[in-house]
Structure formats: C-alpha cells, structure tokens
Design a protein around this motif. Structure first.
Motif, PDB file in Angstrom:
ATOM      1  N   GLU A 168       6.152  46.441  -7.866  1.00  0.00           N
ATOM      2  CA  GLU A 168       7.142  45.233  -8.078  1.00  0.00           C
ATOM      3  C   GLU A 168       6.962  44.907  -9.495  1.00  0.00           C
ATOM      4  N   VAL A 169       5.823  44.868  -9.909  1.00  0.00           N
ATOM      5  CA  VAL A 169       5.643  44.341 -11.638  1.00  0.00           C
ATOM      6  C   VAL A 169       6.616  45.490 -12.526  1.00  0.00           C
ATOM      7  N   GLU A 170       6.210  46.610 -12.083  1.00  0.00           N
ATOM      8  CA  GLU A 170       6.911  47.634 -13.142  1.00  0.00           C
ATOM      9  C   GLU A 170       8.193  47.689 -12.911  1.00  0.00           C
ATOM     10  N   VAL A 171       8.958  47.424 -11.927  1.00  0.00           N
ATOM     11  CA  VAL A 171      10.330  47.496 -11.775  1.00  0.00           C
ATOM     12  C   VAL A 171      11.096  46.040 -12.208  1.00  0.00           C
ATOM     13  N   GLY A 172      10.112  45.173 -12.371  1.00  0.00           N
ATOM     14  CA  GLY A 172      10.627  43.812 -12.948  1.00  0.00           C
ATOM     15  C   GLY A 172      11.045  42.811 -11.623  1.00  0.00           C
ATOM     16  N   ARG A 173      10.656  43.217 -10.586  1.00  0.00           N
ATOM     17  CA  ARG A 173      11.042  42.006  -9.483  1.00  0.00           C
ATOM     18  C   ARG A 173       9.819  41.159  -9.136  1.00  0.00           C
ATOM     19  N   LEU A 174       8.686  41.260  -9.629  1.00  0.00           N
ATOM     20  CA  LEU A 174       7.489  40.394  -9.808  1.00  0.00           C
ATOM     21  C   LEU A 174       7.110  40.015 -11.191  1.00  0.00           C
ATOM     22  N   ALA A 175       6.873  38.749 -11.629  1.00  0.00           N
ATOM     23  CA  ALA A 175       6.321  38.426 -12.846  1.00  0.00           C
ATOM     24  C   ALA A 175       4.710  38.883 -12.740  1.00  0.00           C
ATOM     25  N   VAL A 176       4.187  39.384 -13.726  1.00  0.00           N
ATOM     26  CA  VAL A 176       2.561  39.879 -13.628  1.00  0.00           C
ATOM     27  C   VAL A 176       1.782  38.486 -13.411  1.00  0.00           C
ATOM     28  N   ASN A 177       1.931  37.278 -13.944  1.00  0.00           N
ATOM     29  CA  ASN A 177       1.428  36.135 -13.852  1.00  0.00           C
ATOM     30  C   ASN A 177       1.354  35.682 -12.486  1.00  0.00           C
ATOM     31  N   ASP A 178       2.502  35.911 -11.737  1.00  0.00           N
ATOM     32  CA  ASP A 178       2.670  35.486 -10.314  1.00  0.00           C
ATOM     33  C   ASP A 178       2.093  36.212  -9.300  1.00  0.00           C
ATOM     34  N   VAL A 179       1.654  37.414  -9.803  1.00  0.00           N
ATOM     35  CA  VAL A 179       0.953  38.467  -8.608  1.00  0.00           C
ATOM     36  C   VAL A 179      -0.245  37.924  -8.029  1.00  0.00           C
ATOM     37  N   PRO A 180      -1.442  37.318  -8.740  1.00  0.00           N
ATOM     38  CA  PRO A 180      -2.615  36.756  -8.103  1.00  0.00           C
ATOM     39  C   PRO A 180      -2.230  35.959  -7.009  1.00  0.00           C
ATOM     40  N   ALA A 181      -1.580  35.025  -7.245  1.00  0.00           N
ATOM     41  CA  ALA A 181      -1.488  33.999  -6.080  1.00  0.00           C
ATOM     42  C   ALA A 181      -0.406  34.730  -4.923  1.00  0.00           C
ATOM     43  N   ILE A 182       0.170  35.586  -5.208  1.00  0.00           N
ATOM     44  CA  ILE A 182       1.071  36.269  -3.960  1.00  0.00           C
ATOM     45  C   ILE A 182       0.218  37.058  -3.425  1.00  0.00           C
ATOM     46  N   LEU A 183      -0.780  37.871  -3.931  1.00  0.00           N
ATOM     47  CA  LEU A 183      -1.710  38.813  -3.281  1.00  0.00           C
ATOM     48  C   LEU A 183      -2.828  38.067  -2.898  1.00  0.00           C
ATOM     49  N   ASP A 184      -3.257  36.746  -3.180  1.00  0.00           N
ATOM     50  CA  ASP A 184      -4.222  36.051  -2.432  1.00  0.00           C
ATOM     51  C   ASP A 184      -3.660  35.724  -1.083  1.00  0.00           C
ATOM     52  N   SER A 185      -2.520  34.807  -1.298  1.00  0.00           N
ATOM     53  CA  SER A 185      -1.858  34.339   0.051  1.00  0.00           C
ATOM     54  C   SER A 185      -1.670  35.535   1.149  1.00  0.00           C
ATOM     55  N   THR A 186      -0.915  36.636   0.698  1.00  0.00           N
ATOM     56  CA  THR A 186      -0.625  37.685   1.497  1.00  0.00           C
ATOM     57  C   THR A 186      -2.025  38.124   2.186  1.00  0.00           C
ATOM     58  N   LEU A 187      -2.952  38.525   1.514  1.00  0.00           N
ATOM     59  CA  LEU A 187      -3.944  39.120   2.000  1.00  0.00           C
ATOM     60  C   LEU A 187      -5.178  38.264   2.871  1.00  0.00           C
ATOM     61  N   ARG A 188      -5.100  36.990   2.281  1.00  0.00           N
ATOM     62  CA  ARG A 188      -5.818  35.945   3.152  1.00  0.00           C
ATOM     63  C   ARG A 188      -5.073  35.769   4.604  1.00  0.00           C
ATOM     64  N   ALA A 189      -3.830  35.821   4.423  1.00  0.00           N
ATOM     65  CA  ALA A 189      -2.913  35.648   5.868  1.00  0.00           C
ATOM     66  C   ALA A 189      -3.058  36.979   6.665  1.00  0.00           C
ATOM     67  N   MET A 190      -3.106  38.199   6.072  1.00  0.00           N
ATOM     68  CA  MET A 190      -3.584  39.371   6.919  1.00  0.00           C
ATOM     69  C   MET A 190      -4.908  39.573   7.379  1.00  0.00           C
ATOM     70  N   PHE A 191      -5.825  39.114   6.546  1.00  0.00           N
ATOM     71  CA  PHE A 191      -7.408  39.273   6.913  1.00  0.00           C
ATOM     72  C   PHE A 191      -7.788  38.140   7.713  1.00  0.00           C
ATOM     73  N   ALA A 192      -7.272  37.189   7.785  1.00  0.00           N
ATOM     74  CA  ALA A 192      -7.806  35.787   8.636  1.00  0.00           C
ATOM     75  C   ALA A 192      -7.909  36.195  10.132  1.00  0.00           C
ATOM     76  N   PRO A 193      -9.095  35.783  10.664  1.00  0.00           N
ATOM     77  CA  PRO A 193      -9.369  35.831  12.103  1.00  0.00           C
ATOM     78  C   PRO A 193      -8.081  35.213  12.914  1.00  0.00           C
ATOM     79  N   SER A 194      -8.088  35.728  13.997  1.00  0.00           N
ATOM     80  CA  SER A 194      -6.888  34.902  14.796  1.00  0.00           C
ATOM     81  C   SER A 194      -6.822  33.559  14.887  1.00  0.00           C
ATOM     82  N   GLY A 195      -5.976  32.638  14.444  1.00  0.00           N
ATOM     83  CA  GLY A 195      -5.923  31.147  14.708  1.00  0.00           C
ATOM     84  C   GLY A 195      -6.491  30.699  13.249  1.00  0.00           C
ATOM     85  N   ILE A 196      -7.051  31.409  12.448  1.00  0.00           N
ATOM     86  CA  ILE A 196      -7.265  30.972  11.073  1.00  0.00           C
ATOM     87  C   ILE A 196      -6.269  31.076   9.974  1.00  0.00           C
TER      88      ILE A 196
END
Length: 195
Positions: free
Chosen positions: A165-193
């Motif tokens: 997404e960064v390579e094709v210009g749809r995401l700004a490189v500086n925005d990615v850490p927060a996006i990854l953190d939010s996405t992965l935390r949600a996907m890895f969280a135990p049920s209900g957390i």
C-alpha cells in the motif's frame, strides 16, 4: 623491472577489504532508499570506492541488492531485540511494529527493488514474531483459538500488504505503524478484549 616488495603479512589487507565491503553495502542501502534503479556506478561513488573495487566484492547488481537486504534485515532484527525483552507481549508487539516499521521505512525502496529477496529473508524475523505470539498466548493477551503459526502468518501478510500500500501510494509511510498496531491488536485480542 624488479618485482615490488611482497604484501605485508597479517590482517591489514583483510581489514581494508572488509571496510570497503561494509562501505559498499551501506552505500547501496542509502542509495536504494532514494531510488530503486540506482546504478552500480552511483553506488560505488557513494561508497567512495572504484567500480573495480565494487565488482571485486559484488559480481552483479543482484548480489549487491541481496547484501543490502541482509543489512536491512539485520537492522530490523536488532530493532526487534531492542524491544523484545520488556513488558507484556501485546505491548512488545506495539513496540515491535513501531521500531520495525521505522527500520523498514528507511529501506522501503530497497525492499521494493526485489520482493523475492525480501521473502527469502523474512524467515528469521518471522520466527521471532512467532515466539512473541506464543508468549502472548501463554500470557493470555493473544487469542488461543487459532494456531500460533497462523497468527504469525497473519502478521506477515498484514505487514506485506501495508508495504504494498505504501509502495503504490495508498498509505503514507508515517501512518502505517498506528494502522498496523490497531489492526493486529484487534485481530490478536482474545474474545471480548479490544484495545
């Protein structure tokens, strides 16, 4: 014409050769950051070595890019090691994402220069992430209803997708850490957390 004196014995020539090789690899990483199609001549100039010296160490562009990728991978591994010992696994995951992405961000043009090379070198870093995920599952901060290696594959896929997404210009490189953190935390969280 008499032959010149023999080369001095000892390690001096090797030290010089290693210094030149390191300078070339570091210059390649810097140059490829700015431009994926940078010439070998430009890399030699940036390393302050001759083209002959560059070609003595690297017979072609592919070998040089591979060495520069290894250099980037080592920097990413060091970033992981710097954050992996402190805190709960979910906190370490956040620190890992931020420090790794900053490292990868510096090398994003290098990585895009050879996606195959990146995937071949991905294994060692992924092993470390897999161990972190297993630790998080044992701590109860990551879900246990899915296998550890599947969550590791999810991590890898999401990070690869972000890089594209960064390579094709749809995401700004500086925005990615927060996006990854939010996405992965949600996907890895135990049920209900969440969060």
């Amino acid at each position: 014409m008499p032959a010149g004196p023999p080369a001095p014995a000892g390690r001096q020539p090797r030290v010089g050769a290693e210094r030149n090789r390191r300078a070339i690899v570091e210059a390649a990483a810097r140059c490829l950051h700015d431009r994926a199609d940078v010439s070998m001549s430009a890399i030699a100039r940036a390393a302050d070595v001759s083209r002959v010296t560059l070609h003595t160490h690297f017979t072609g562009r592919e070998a040089l890019v591979a060495a520069a990728l290894d250099h980037a991978a080592q920097a990413a591994r060091q970033a992981f090691d710097d954050v992996s010992q402190v805190g709960r696994a979910d906190e370490v995951l956040t620190a890992l994402i931020r420090s790794s992405w900053m490292t990868l961000g510096r090398y994003r043009y290098l990585i895009s220069a050879t996606v195959r090379g990146q995937r071949e070198r991905h294994g060692t870093g992924l092993d470390r992430v897999t161990r972190l995920i297993a630790r998080g599952q044992a701590e109860g901060v990551f879900r246990t209803d899915l296998p550890t290696h599947w969550l590791s594959t999810v991590f890898s896929s999401i990070v690869d997708a972000a890089a594209r997404e960064v390579e094709v210009g749809r995401l700004a490189v500086n925005d990615v850490p927060a996006i990854l953190d939010s996405t992965l935390r949600a996907m890895f969280a135990p049920s209900g957390i969440t969060g």
